[in-house]
Design a protein around this motif. Structure first.
Motif, PDB file in Angstrom:
ATOM      1  N   VAL A 107     -11.423  92.792  61.692  1.00  0.00           N
ATOM      2  CA  VAL A 107     -10.698  91.535  60.888  1.00  0.00           C
ATOM      3  C   VAL A 107     -10.711  91.825  59.587  1.00  0.00           C
ATOM      4  N   ASP A 108     -11.890  92.235  58.723  1.00  0.00           N
ATOM      5  CA  ASP A 108     -12.186  92.297  57.509  1.00  0.00           C
ATOM      6  C   ASP A 108     -11.230  93.602  56.985  1.00  0.00           C
ATOM      7  N   ASN A 109     -11.330  94.515  57.797  1.00  0.00           N
ATOM      8  CA  ASN A 109     -10.744  95.949  57.448  1.00  0.00           C
ATOM      9  C   ASN A 109      -9.081  95.483  57.380  1.00  0.00           C
ATOM     10  N   ILE A 110      -8.562  94.697  58.335  1.00  0.00           N
ATOM     11  CA  ILE A 110      -7.093  94.294  58.278  1.00  0.00           C
ATOM     12  C   ILE A 110      -6.843  93.528  56.988  1.00  0.00           C
ATOM     13  N   GLU A 150     -13.764  82.184  60.582  1.00  0.00           N
ATOM     14  CA  GLU A 150     -15.106  82.037  61.127  1.00  0.00           C
ATOM     15  C   GLU A 150     -15.649  83.598  61.169  1.00  0.00           C
ATOM     16  N   SER A 151     -14.743  84.623  61.599  1.00  0.00           N
ATOM     17  CA  SER A 151     -15.190  85.750  61.767  1.00  0.00           C
ATOM     18  C   SER A 151     -15.480  86.390  60.145  1.00  0.00           C
ATOM     19  N   GLN A 152     -14.766  85.851  59.314  1.00  0.00           N
ATOM     20  CA  GLN A 152     -15.118  86.449  58.002  1.00  0.00           C
ATOM     21  C   GLN A 152     -16.414  85.752  57.378  1.00  0.00           C
ATOM     22  N   ARG A 153     -16.715  84.629  57.889  1.00  0.00           N
ATOM     23  CA  ARG A 153     -18.019  83.882  57.516  1.00  0.00           C
ATOM     24  C   ARG A 153     -19.246  84.565  58.246  1.00  0.00           C
TER      25      ARG A 153
END
Length: 224
Positions: A107-110, A150-153
């Motif tokens: 997710v962060d990479n995208i 939530e994934s970023q958190r």
């Protein structure tokens, strides 16, 4: 006279594409008339993107599933690659990525590479929310669905602050790509990649370990 709003929809399930079109058809686009461009794989989508480029016609809104049948001849292997292509060729297009995956590093990479106007987990939307979210994005809003946030958190809680190259290194290693081949995928020298890889191991393993140890630890943490 209404202008055309060119909307590209790419998903490998034709019924899903038709459902998106039906939902978006109910939106009042005011001065714009939607023109839906349907595609079910990377090869066909690639062809249609370049058709519009040659016609000097903009694609205004792109709704892309991340997991798609690849177009290996052009190294277009996913909706992420299509999004990157659209960003380069049609920078004003508003891009929405849809996924069933929410691994923090992916997710962060995208988010860092594509900077999509919309990033949505399919688990977070329904028939009522979907057209509302799309209309807001078309009007200029940025949207991240609950699971993506939530994934970023989760990544923040792990206290890991890598850039997109670090993310790519770990993801590629987890896919079985050998370190000696990483420069074929990442625009960095071998020495730079090795330094970053060592830093990743220091942060995750705290001690020395193999690539297998690194991947196992990253999976336990839910990073990949």
């Amino acid at each position: 006279m209404k202008k055309h709003l060119n909307i590209l929809i790419v998903d490998d399930h034709p019924m899903t594409v038709d459902s998106y079109i039906n939902l978006l058809s109910d939106i009042d686009f005011e001065e714009n008339k939607p023109n839906f461009i349907k595609s079910y794989n990377c090869k066909d989508a690639y062809s249609k993107i370049f058709f519009y480029i040659k016609q000097e016609i903009n694609i205004d809104f792109a709704l892309l599933d991340i997991s798609l049948p690849p177009y290996e001849e052009q190294n277009i292997n996913s909706g992420i690659d299509l999004a990157s292509l659209i960003r380069k060729k049609n920078p004003n297009c508003k891009i929405v990525l849809l996924t069933m995956h929410s691994e923090p590093l992916t997710v962060d990479n995208i988010l860092k590479e594509i900077k999509p106007e919309g990033f949505i987990s399919k688990n977070d939307i329904n028939f009522e929310l979907f057209p509302v979210i799309c209309k807001r994005i078309i009007r200029g809003d940025i949207h991240r669905s609950k699971t993506i946030i939530e994934s970023q958190r989760e990544l923040f809680k792990q206290n890991i602050n890598w850039d997109s190259h670090d993310n790519q290194i770990l993801i590629l290693i987890s896919q079985g790509i050998k370190t000696t081949n990483l420069p074929n995928y990442i625009p960095l020298s071998m020495s730079a990649i090795e330094k970053r890889k060592a830093s990743i191991k220091d942060q995750l393993l705290k001690t020395k370990g193999s690539d297998r140890d690194l991947v196992e630890k990253a999976r336990k943490l839910g990073l990949i």
